[in-house]
Structures are given as C-alpha cells and as structure tokens.
Design a protein around this motif. Sequence first.
Motif, mmCIF file in Angstrom:
data_model
loop_
_atom_site.group_PDB
_atom_site.id
_atom_site.type_symbol
_atom_site.label_atom_id
_atom_site.label_comp_id
_atom_site.label_asym_id
_atom_site.label_seq_id
_atom_site.Cartn_x
_atom_site.Cartn_y
_atom_site.Cartn_z
ATOM 1 N N SER A 66 0.833 -1.203 0.000
ATOM 2 C CA SER A 66 0.000 0.000 0.000
ATOM 3 C C SER A 66 0.864 1.247 0.000
ATOM 4 C CB SER A 66 -0.918 -0.001 1.234
ATOM 5 O OG SER A 66 -1.822 -1.064 1.182
ATOM 6 N N MET A 67 1.965 1.202 0.778
ATOM 7 C CA MET A 67 2.828 2.377 0.836
ATOM 8 C C MET A 67 3.472 2.642 -0.528
ATOM 9 S SD MET A 67 5.927 3.292 3.442
ATOM 10 C CE MET A 67 4.785 3.338 4.820
ATOM 11 N N ALA A 68 3.918 1.582 -1.197
ATOM 12 C CA ALA A 68 4.541 1.763 -2.516
ATOM 13 C C ALA A 68 3.545 2.352 -3.513
ATOM 14 C CB ALA A 68 5.076 0.433 -3.018
ATOM 15 N N GLN A 69 2.299 1.913 -3.449
ATOM 16 C CA GLN A 69 1.286 2.440 -4.361
ATOM 17 C C GLN A 69 1.026 3.920 -4.096
ATOM 18 O OE1 GLN A 69 -2.172 -0.079 -3.986
ATOM 19 N NE2 GLN A 69 -1.002 -1.948 -4.393
ATOM 20 N N ILE A 70 1.007 4.319 -2.818
ATOM 21 C CA ILE A 70 0.788 5.727 -2.489
ATOM 22 C C ILE A 70 1.969 6.566 -2.938
ATOM 23 C CG2 ILE A 70 0.487 7.361 -0.592
ATOM 24 C CD1 ILE A 70 -0.945 5.133 0.945
ATOM 25 N N VAL A 71 3.189 6.063 -2.722
ATOM 26 C CA VAL A 71 4.391 6.811 -3.100
ATOM 27 C C VAL A 71 4.407 7.056 -4.604
ATOM 28 C CG1 VAL A 71 6.902 6.666 -3.273
ATOM 29 C CG2 VAL A 71 5.768 6.084 -1.125
ATOM 30 N N GLN A 72 3.943 6.073 -5.401
ATOM 31 C CA GLN A 72 3.896 6.249 -6.855
ATOM 32 C C GLN A 72 2.984 7.409 -7.241
ATOM 33 O OE1 GLN A 72 2.749 2.502 -8.522
ATOM 34 N NE2 GLN A 72 4.678 1.487 -7.979
ATOM 35 N N GLU A 73 1.926 7.618 -6.440
ATOM 36 C CA GLU A 73 0.993 8.706 -6.737
ATOM 37 C C GLU A 73 1.615 10.079 -6.475
ATOM 38 O OE1 GLU A 73 -2.873 8.299 -5.008
ATOM 39 O OE2 GLU A 73 -2.744 6.107 -5.019
ATOM 40 N N VAL A 74 2.572 10.147 -5.537
ATOM 41 C CA VAL A 74 3.187 11.434 -5.228
ATOM 42 C C VAL A 74 3.959 11.949 -6.424
ATOM 43 C CG1 VAL A 74 4.785 12.658 -3.704
ATOM 44 C CG2 VAL A 74 3.326 10.858 -2.790
ATOM 45 N N GLY A 75 4.687 11.043 -7.101
ATOM 46 C CA GLY A 75 5.385 11.432 -8.319
ATOM 47 C C GLY A 75 6.764 11.979 -8.040
ATOM 48 N N ALA A 93 -3.614 14.594 -0.976
ATOM 49 C CA ALA A 93 -4.173 13.299 -0.599
ATOM 50 C C ALA A 93 -3.122 12.200 -0.415
ATOM 51 C CB ALA A 93 -5.220 12.873 -1.627
ATOM 52 N N PRO A 94 -2.140 12.037 -1.329
ATOM 53 C CA PRO A 94 -1.177 10.934 -1.139
ATOM 54 C C PRO A 94 -0.395 11.020 0.162
ATOM 55 C CG PRO A 94 -1.071 11.761 -3.385
ATOM 56 C CD PRO A 94 -1.926 12.718 -2.621
ATOM 57 N N VAL A 95 0.069 12.220 0.534
ATOM 58 C CA VAL A 95 0.844 12.362 1.773
ATOM 59 C C VAL A 95 -0.062 12.149 2.985
ATOM 60 C CG1 VAL A 95 2.212 13.951 3.182
ATOM 61 C CG2 VAL A 95 2.550 13.868 0.708
ATOM 62 N N ILE A 96 -1.303 12.643 2.903
ATOM 63 C CA ILE A 96 -2.260 12.417 4.000
ATOM 64 C C ILE A 96 -2.487 10.926 4.188
ATOM 65 C CG2 ILE A 96 -4.674 12.696 4.683
ATOM 66 C CD1 ILE A 96 -4.611 15.452 3.347
ATOM 67 N N ARG A 97 -2.669 10.196 3.074
ATOM 68 C CA ARG A 97 -2.887 8.752 3.161
ATOM 69 C C ARG A 97 -1.640 8.028 3.651
ATOM 70 N NH1 ARG A 97 -4.340 7.925 -2.594
ATOM 71 N NH2 ARG A 97 -3.918 5.729 -2.158
ATOM 72 N N GLU A 120 8.474 -0.863 7.028
ATOM 73 C CA GLU A 120 8.549 -0.227 5.709
ATOM 74 C C GLU A 120 8.411 1.286 5.843
ATOM 75 O OE1 GLU A 120 6.430 -0.606 1.301
ATOM 76 O OE2 GLU A 120 5.345 -1.225 3.094
ATOM 77 N N SER A 121 9.299 2.028 5.187
ATOM 78 C CA SER A 121 9.344 3.482 5.343
ATOM 79 C C SER A 121 9.120 4.176 4.011
ATOM 80 C CB SER A 121 10.712 3.911 5.906
ATOM 81 O OG SER A 121 11.028 3.213 7.086
ATOM 82 N N PRO A 122 8.613 5.412 4.043
ATOM 83 C CA PRO A 122 8.541 6.207 2.811
ATOM 84 C C PRO A 122 9.951 6.535 2.325
ATOM 85 C CG PRO A 122 7.192 7.168 4.573
ATOM 86 C CD PRO A 122 8.052 6.127 5.195
ATOM 87 N N PRO A 123 10.118 6.903 1.055
ATOM 88 C CA PRO A 123 11.444 7.287 0.561
ATOM 89 C C PRO A 123 11.959 8.551 1.247
ATOM 90 C CG PRO A 123 9.759 7.728 -1.090
ATOM 91 C CD PRO A 123 9.094 6.961 -0.010
ATOM 92 N N GLN A 143 13.181 11.277 0.171
ATOM 93 C CA GLN A 143 12.801 12.576 -0.372
ATOM 94 C C GLN A 143 11.429 13.051 0.091
ATOM 95 O OE1 GLN A 143 13.520 9.876 -2.174
ATOM 96 N NE2 GLN A 143 12.175 9.602 -3.961
ATOM 97 N N LEU A 144 10.652 12.144 0.717
ATOM 98 C CA LEU A 144 9.348 12.536 1.253
ATOM 99 C C LEU A 144 9.399 12.860 2.746
ATOM 100 C CD1 LEU A 144 6.796 10.129 -0.473
ATOM 101 C CD2 LEU A 144 7.149 12.557 -0.887
ATOM 102 N N ALA A 145 10.607 12.848 3.316
ATOM 103 C CA ALA A 145 10.734 13.070 4.761
ATOM 104 C C ALA A 145 10.122 14.400 5.179
ATOM 105 C CB ALA A 145 12.205 12.999 5.176
ATOM 106 N N ALA A 146 10.468 15.479 4.465
ATOM 107 C CA ALA A 146 9.972 16.801 4.840
ATOM 108 C C ALA A 146 8.452 16.877 4.745
ATOM 109 C CB ALA A 146 10.613 17.870 3.950
ATOM 110 N N ALA A 147 7.865 16.261 3.712
ATOM 111 C CA ALA A 147 6.409 16.298 3.543
ATOM 112 C C ALA A 147 5.708 15.504 4.640
ATOM 113 C CB ALA A 147 6.028 15.755 2.167
ATOM 114 N N VAL A 148 6.232 14.312 4.956
ATOM 115 C CA VAL A 148 5.617 13.471 5.993
ATOM 116 C C VAL A 148 5.687 14.163 7.352
ATOM 117 C CG1 VAL A 148 5.872 11.309 7.284
ATOM 118 C CG2 VAL A 148 5.981 11.289 4.784
ATOM 119 N N ILE A 149 6.860 14.699 7.693
ATOM 120 C CA ILE A 149 7.031 15.357 8.989
ATOM 121 C C ILE A 149 6.181 16.629 9.057
ATOM 122 C CG2 ILE A 149 8.715 16.559 10.455
ATOM 123 C CD1 ILE A 149 10.779 14.446 9.439
#
Length: 558
Positions: free
Chosen positions: A145-154, A174-178, A218-221, A223-229
């Motif tokens: 599920s996480m990989a599918q969401i990360v693909q949506e971020v682009g 929406a992708p970061v919220i999810r 499992e962690s987000p990539p 490059q998404l650290a700033a957005a997730v935090i």
Amino acid sequence: MSITPADILVSRGKVTAADLARAVRLHQEDGGTLDEILLRLGFVSDRDLAEAHAQIDGLPLLRSDSFPQEPLFENLLSVDFLTSAKALPICEDDQGVLVAMANPSDAFTAEAIASAIGRPVRKAVAPATELETALQRLYGNASSSMAQIVQEVGEEEAGEGEDIARLRDLASEAPVIRLVSLLLSRASELRASDIHIEPFEKVLKVRYRIDGILEEVESPPQQLAAAVISRIKIMANLNIAERRLPQDGRIKVRIAGKEIDLRVSTLPTLHGESVVLRLLDKGGVTLDFAALGFSGHDMAMLLPALEQPHGIVLVTGPTGSGKTTTLYTALSHLNTPDKKILTVEDPVEYVLDGVNQIQTKGQIGLTFARVLRSILRQDPDIIMIGEIRDLETAQTAVQAALTGHLVLSTLHTNNAVQTLTRLLDMGVEDYLLSATINAIMAQRLVRRLCPHCVHHEPIPQELFQRLDLGRFGAQDQTLPRPGGCALCGNGYHGRLCLTEIVPMTEELGRLMLRRAGTAELGEAARHAGMRTMFEDGLEKVASGLTTLDEVVRVTQDS
C-alpha cells in the motif's frame, strides 16, 4: 432494499449515524467505495468490515492462521491483480478453490480468478490488511500500500520542499495524507506504543516500539521526509517553518474505530527533524492489577498501603516501565464517590471519570510544586503527583501526607530500596520520610508469551536448582520459550509487570534515622516481606507467562 455493510456497522454501534452521513457525503463527492471511505476516516477497522460482509453474504470469516504457507496458482494469477483486488487463494479441493476476499460482493474478481485457473471459486472473507500482509509474505514482489501511495506522489513533487508554502501544499495533498494515515493505522494494528520517524542522509527510517522493543518497518522514501514530517506537524498544530527548535504537540485521531491520542515530539537533528509519536489508546488500557501482571504476594502488600487514609505510596522505575499506568490503576481502585481525588500531571495521559486532573504548564510557571500548594486548599482526600522531580515537590508531598492526605507519585530509581536513599540525598528530612511513607514499589515491564504458540524446552538440572524454580511452582525441568504464529508473529503478545514492594516498617524507619546504607536497608526490606523483581520474574517464568531471557533483560540493572 438490500442490507449493506454500513447498515450492519450502524446496528452494531460501530458507526454512528452522523459518521455514516459524513462518509456518504464524501462518497458522493470523491467517488470510491463507501467501505474505503469508512476505513480512511478511521471510523471502523477492516475486521469490522469483514465481519459485516461475512454476515450479509453468509460466508466464513477467515483469520490469518488459515492462510496457506506456499503461494497457490503462482503462474496463473498476477500478483498485482490479487493485491489490487485484495484476494488470496486459500486452498484447493474437489469442489474448487476457496478464495479469501476483503469485498466478497466483487463479482468481477471471483469470475476473473475462476477463468484464470479454470476451476470453480468459493468465496470467504478476510480483513484487507491481513490479506495484504499474506500477499507480501507469499509473493514478495507485490506492491505494498505504501509503494502504491508513493507512486501517486510522483518524482516532481517528492523534492526537499524547502519552500514553506509549497511544503504546506504537499503535506495537505491526498497521497501524503494517506501515507501518514497508513503509518498510524499500521502502528495501531501492531499494538505499537511509539512511532519513531528518523531522517538520515540517504534514508528515512520508521520504527515502531512494540511490546517495548523497537522494530524497523517499511518506510517512505527519504525525499518525502519533509512532507511526511510537515503533515504530522500540521495535524499537531505545530509551526512547520520552525525546524531549529524542539516542539511538542498532541493529535486526536480515530483509527479503526478507536479514539487515540498521540503525543508528538520533534527534535532537530543533522539530517532533519526526528519525530516521535506516543500512542495513547483510551480504550486499550485495562486498569486492573491482575491484568497488569501483579502477583497475589505483591497485591497483599500494595493494597493495604493504598487503603491507608494518609501517607505516601511511590512507584519507581525508568522511563517506559509502566509507572503511570500503575498509578492510574491505583486511582481507579480508590475512586469512589466519598473520596475527592486530584492529580497533577505532565502530561495528562488518560482521562479518568470522577477525578480532577490538572496539566502542568512550565512556560507560565504552573509547576508541580506550585499546583500542589494550591490544590491542598481544594480539600482533596487523595493526590496523585505525576513525578517528584525536585526537593520542593518532595517536601510539599510530605507535608500533604502529614496533613491527612494520601499521596501517590513516581520517582526515577533502579529499585525500591534505592528510593529511600534517593529521597534523603534530595534533602528530605529522614524523620519525615519514616513518618509518611506507606510503601515503595519498583517495577519493570517484560514481554508476555503468546498463549497460542508458547512451548517448553528442557533445561539442565543444575540451572533448575540454581534458579530454585521449584520454589516458584515449576512442576518440571523446563522453561517456556516463544514460538511464533500468525496471531503474534514473534512469540510475544503484550506485556506484564515485574514488581518489588517495600512496606515501611519500624525497623526501616530506625535504619533511615541513622542513615544506614542500601545493603542494610535491603536486608531489612526482605525481612519485611519484599520479594525482588527478579524473584517475581522467576514466578512468572514458572507460570509460563514470560521467558527467563526477558526477566534477565529488564532486571539486570536493578
């Protein structure tokens, strides 16, 4: 009109009419299925939905221990198709193939599987997250599920996000919220007490503390650290532009139908902000001494101390040893209509009905000592102080006990006996301590063995005799060992307390007045009935509740 899963959930009290109306509005605005929206909003768990589907369609509800150990029809069925359809072939027999589905009303999926394998399909129901975990285990290369969401971020949106306005926009998409919702829901499913989100130079690590042990997940990539935090900081009403100073906040969320409070702490590090979230499940804590693991021996020593009309009862141990939960359990035991109870806490972790709870605020001078001086004029019977941190707080607690109040509090020491010398070292007068302390309890938390897969292994007679396990009720020369099943994963499920309790006696009082050493105080405590945490642990090992390794791990510093 046919009955829907939503109707079942409302009739069972899992979803309120207002929650359902909100979900229906979002369903009409955004599309998707109503099941997905109820899950996304945290109104229900996927098991709740699975039970509703099973009831409507009259199908069996499967647990993860029913899933196969090897993949079926690996060459005939696409892993990505099974993952997106949330379906898993379970077994094959003369009548066809049994397939577990999160949504058994999805006729297309059942027909597609039957066509691909050339056999009739019988449907069963299973929770979506359990199906996803099984697909990952069996097929390995299934997109999570996480990989599918990360693909949506682009690629373009997954930058460093130095511009605050752009970062706020990305954190609100929406992708970061999810993505953040997925981190929270998985933590809740795994019974995690804390979530650690830690940015490093080339990776963002996410770790869950489960039964006291940190486990990487499992962690987000990176490059998404700033957005997730930033998303977490927005949820906690923190300043996303401030990255140089630590910040603290709180979040209230509903995850799988449960109200959960999150305590949020951010800390600047070399490669970004480290975030720790403490999960406080309001409905997940059982305030019962027996459920926490208290033995009959220690209950017989603790309850008389709690039932005294005045005096001090202290609970000691390191951070994360369950001291606050023990205090809440004691308050729950004492909470009757004829007693007024006041607490001073930092922070207030759980709300107790009938108890007046006060949150300290150091930035405006509302400290433990200052609040204590004021609440004594509120005519309380029982006072709970979150922690004794300084001499002023200790002296105020002693004065409260001397003037007819029962005082409960915590202190950071390694064992119960050391608490006496610690208070003396802080500057509290020895004659006041001997006159006010009812009992001191030290505790640790050990992992509880899963009752479904625990097994026993023989041990050498020499070790059995050296530990004197027969004295603690062991019937044979074996020790319990963790197994590992679909219900627990690693052989452990939950935690329980190891305790040692020192009741204040005349002999201990005399020794304190002449400033006796820790060894002499410890000997007197044993004469008074104290049993060490290690001995309490051996009793729980003999009872098959935990392992010797766990007892040694948590008591080696005491």
